[in-house]
Enzyme design. Sequence first.
Site, PDB file in Angstrom:
ATOM      1  N   CYS A 127       0.805  -1.219   0.000  1.00  0.00           N
ATOM      2  CA  CYS A 127       0.000   0.000   0.000  1.00  0.00           C
ATOM      3  C   CYS A 127       0.839   1.271   0.000  1.00  0.00           C
ATOM      4  CB  CYS A 127      -0.947   0.000   1.198  1.00  0.00           C
ATOM      5  SG  CYS A 127      -2.111  -1.379   1.209  1.00  0.00           S
ATOM      6  N   HIS A 267      -3.188   7.166   2.896  1.00  0.00           N
ATOM      7  CA  HIS A 267      -3.618   5.918   2.272  1.00  0.00           C
ATOM      8  C   HIS A 267      -5.024   5.575   2.758  1.00  0.00           C
ATOM      9  CE1 HIS A 267      -4.042   1.803   1.156  1.00  0.00           C
ATOM     10  NE2 HIS A 267      -3.743   1.324   2.350  1.00  0.00           N
ATOM     11  N   ASN A 297     -10.110  -0.077   0.086  1.00  0.00           N
ATOM     12  CA  ASN A 297      -8.654  -0.026   0.100  1.00  0.00           C
ATOM     13  C   ASN A 297      -8.126  -0.529  -1.232  1.00  0.00           C
ATOM     14  OD1 ASN A 297      -5.907  -0.412   0.464  1.00  0.00           O
ATOM     15  ND2 ASN A 297      -6.094  -1.370   2.472  1.00  0.00           N
TER      16      ASN A 297
END
Length: 339
Positions: A127, A267, A297
């Site tokens: 990520c 994020h 996500n």
Amino acid sequence: MSMFCQITGLGVSVPENTVSNFDLEKIMDTSDEWISTRTGIKNRRILRDDENISEYACVAARKAIEEAQIPLSKITHLLVATCSPETLSPSVSCIIAQKLGLSEYSGLQLISNSNSSLVCFDFNAACSGFVYGLELARAFLALDDNAVVLLVTAESLSRRMNFQDRTTSVLFGDGAGAVVIQKNGEALFDIIDVSLGADGDYKDLIRIGGGTDKKVRVGDRISEDFFLTMQGKEVFKCAVRGMVQESLKLLEKNNLSVQDVDLFLAHQANLRIIEAVGERLAIPKEKVFTNLEKYGNTSASSIVLAMAEAREQGLLKKGQKTLLTAFGAGLTWGSALIS
């Protein structure tokens, strides 16, 4: 030492197929209320069975290239951040290069009479991939002022979800983003600085199997460790700590304070994590941008998707100081400052 580079083009693309919390209620023991209150996610985009993420990555890349107003022949580096590649080999970057037509300018048939070349590779910082990619781009531009880097994020984590595990499978979506990074271009944003970190001691907190650590024979069944697993409570604590510390370090390095930050883009993993980081940094809520309720996500793509949407809404502007921060499996983390 900081070195200024410019983002000169930006593009994003997500699958049309939307999967809502209510859709997930039909296939697992969960509910919209359970997912929303714990994560802030309402929907996510999921690839259809006949799609691959490189298709969307190419759409995002073309948008970024068009905005940067550069010919394909000027691209010197194609970097792809992904922890969910279509194949282990060839790289997604080479697949995208072929689909974009970059091979026309760098193929073997032209090497003998061409001064141009193309570097293609994938890298996996999970990520944190986009932030890591900004630093890679800065490194290439430090070596060559004329380099033009196409940084792409391409994530299809839905292909590694165990939909019998409601704690992880409700979190992730698919998506792609791209930015063109160069020097001496017409800047959308200046990259002021980047700061990165990692700690392999926590490698088991988030895992995706399917590599070569286990011998697989034709006809073998896929085991559960093929899919993404995560120790949520520990990840939460590490994520908050890593993003806060790296953000403060980056600001201090550039003689800035939290009060100098105009917009905060973290994020988009979990609303509770984003809120916790914002609170610990003492960033006012009105400066914290989120859009994970729409996409879930999307791993390395999440910050690019957030940048594109914040820009579209007039919240992300050239000249203001925007703090980006991310955290991912590895463990990896990083922050970047753009203006």
